[in-house]
Design a protein around this motif. Sequence first.
Motif, short mmCIF file in Angstrom:
data_model
loop_
_atom_site.label_atom_id
_atom_site.label_comp_id
_atom_site.label_asym_id
_atom_site.label_seq_id
_atom_site.Cartn_x
_atom_site.Cartn_y
_atom_site.Cartn_z
N PHE A 170 36.01 36.23 83.99
CA PHE A 170 35.60 37.49 83.37
C PHE A 170 35.07 37.26 81.96
O PHE A 170 34.03 37.81 81.58
CB PHE A 170 36.77 38.47 83.32
N ALA A 171 35.78 36.42 81.19
CA ALA A 171 35.36 36.15 79.82
C ALA A 171 33.97 35.51 79.79
O ALA A 171 33.10 35.92 79.01
CB ALA A 171 36.38 35.24 79.13
N LEU A 172 33.75 34.52 80.65
CA LEU A 172 32.45 33.85 80.67
C LEU A 172 31.34 34.76 81.18
O LEU A 172 30.22 34.74 80.67
CB LEU A 172 32.54 32.58 81.53
N GLY A 173 31.65 35.57 82.20
CA GLY A 173 30.65 36.51 82.72
C GLY A 173 30.29 37.58 81.70
O GLY A 173 29.11 37.94 81.54
N PHE A 174 31.29 38.09 81.01
CA PHE A 174 31.08 39.09 79.96
C PHE A 174 30.20 38.52 78.86
O PHE A 174 29.25 39.15 78.40
CB PHE A 174 32.45 39.52 79.43
N LEU A 175 30.51 37.29 78.46
CA LEU A 175 29.73 36.63 77.41
C LEU A 175 28.28 36.44 77.84
O LEU A 175 27.35 36.74 77.09
CB LEU A 175 30.36 35.28 77.07
N GLY A 176 28.07 35.97 79.06
CA GLY A 176 26.71 35.75 79.54
C GLY A 176 25.90 37.03 79.59
O GLY A 176 24.72 37.04 79.21
N ALA A 177 26.54 38.11 80.05
CA ALA A 177 25.83 39.39 80.15
C ALA A 177 25.43 39.90 78.78
O ALA A 177 24.31 40.39 78.58
CB ALA A 177 26.71 40.41 80.88
N VAL A 178 26.33 39.81 77.81
CA VAL A 178 26.04 40.32 76.47
C VAL A 178 24.99 39.46 75.77
O VAL A 178 24.15 39.98 75.03
CB VAL A 178 27.33 40.41 75.63
N ILE A 179 25.01 38.15 76.01
CA ILE A 179 23.96 37.30 75.45
C ILE A 179 22.60 37.75 75.97
O ILE A 179 21.63 37.86 75.21
CB ILE A 179 24.21 35.82 75.81
N ALA A 180 22.51 38.02 77.26
CA ALA A 180 21.25 38.45 77.86
C ALA A 180 20.78 39.78 77.26
O ALA A 180 19.61 39.95 76.90
CB ALA A 180 21.40 38.57 79.37
N VAL A 181 21.71 40.73 77.12
CA VAL A 181 21.36 42.04 76.56
C VAL A 181 20.91 41.89 75.11
O VAL A 181 19.94 42.52 74.67
CB VAL A 181 22.56 43.01 76.66
N ASN A 182 21.61 41.05 74.36
CA ASN A 182 21.26 40.87 72.96
C ASN A 182 19.89 40.22 72.79
O ASN A 182 19.12 40.58 71.89
CB ASN A 182 22.32 40.02 72.26
N LEU A 183 19.56 39.27 73.65
CA LEU A 183 18.24 38.65 73.60
C LEU A 183 17.14 39.67 73.85
O LEU A 183 16.11 39.67 73.16
CB LEU A 183 18.16 37.52 74.63
N VAL A 184 17.36 40.55 74.82
CA VAL A 184 16.37 41.59 75.11
C VAL A 184 16.26 42.55 73.92
O VAL A 184 15.15 42.95 73.53
CB VAL A 184 16.75 42.35 76.39
N ALA A 185 17.40 42.92 73.34
CA ALA A 185 17.40 43.85 72.21
C ALA A 185 16.63 43.28 71.02
O ALA A 185 15.86 43.98 70.37
CB ALA A 185 18.84 44.18 71.81
N VAL A 186 16.85 42.00 70.74
CA VAL A 186 16.14 41.36 69.62
C VAL A 186 14.65 41.28 69.92
O VAL A 186 13.81 41.54 69.04
CB VAL A 186 16.71 39.95 69.34
N PHE A 187 14.29 40.94 71.15
CA PHE A 187 12.88 40.84 71.50
C PHE A 187 12.18 42.18 71.37
O PHE A 187 11.06 42.26 70.85
CB PHE A 187 12.74 40.31 72.93
N LEU A 188 12.84 43.24 71.81
CA LEU A 188 12.22 44.56 71.71
C LEU A 188 12.04 44.99 70.26
O LEU A 188 11.04 45.60 69.90
CB LEU A 188 13.08 45.60 72.45
N GLU A 189 13.01 44.63 69.42
CA GLU A 189 12.92 45.03 68.02
C GLU A 189 11.89 44.17 67.26
O GLU A 189 11.16 44.68 66.41
CB GLU A 189 14.28 44.91 67.34
N GLU A 190 11.84 42.90 67.58
CA GLU A 190 10.92 42.01 66.88
C GLU A 190 9.49 42.13 67.42
O GLU A 190 8.53 41.99 66.66
CB GLU A 190 11.40 40.57 67.01
N GLY A 191 9.37 42.40 68.71
CA GLY A 191 8.04 42.53 69.30
C GLY A 191 7.29 41.21 69.29
O GLY A 191 7.88 40.13 69.33
#
Length: 213
Positions: A170-191
């Motif tokens: 669970f800990a590793l899956g949670f971490l992987g999912a949040v890393i993916a979401v954060n990467l998308v969030a940064v990409f959308l903000e940075e453009g």
Amino acid sequence: MSSLVPETPLEGGLLGRVQYWFACLFVIGWTGVVCGGLFYQFGLWEYPCPLCIVQRMFMLLAAIGAGHVIRTALTFGAVTGRDYMMGWGLALVAVTAGSFAAWRQTMLHILPGDKGYGSEAFGLHLYVWAWILFTASVVAIGIVLAFAHSTADRAIPAANPGAYRTAGLFALGFLGAVIAVNLVAVFLEEGLHWFLPDDPDRYRFFYDVRILD
């Protein structure tokens, strides 16, 4: 770690199991803190500044360090001293650098009358909380490393089905999912740009795409 193929069964140890649970808590805790930042970003429409993003990156890097300890225990049922040092050493570097980034942002808003950047949580801005948590993590990791010699090469029932394995996955899956979401969030903000603005006010990717169209 692949060299850990004991001829005799490994001894168990309370400290080894405690350190495994602490690693799980460490990963879930820091990943949850990043989720809090994502809530402020998407739930309250507060755009993180470059220093905020840097702190998130160090939070996730710290979690990855502890995640190495979990992954090793899940794979081999024990953790060598080398893997403890590798995982917690990476986490220590991350929380130390993150503490400096959070301190830097705090100092930018230390003058009287400065309202700070973003909203507050329990009376303190998010970067002040980050500074506190990073600093506390430095102490916690130091304590964990001090006992690493007593917890290395001890049997941890994480390679077999049960609560240990479930918590680790669970800990590793949670971490992987949040890393993916954060990467998308940064990409959308940075453009389609090299750098984030100091005071972002929109998701530049959508504006960039609109301009290209």
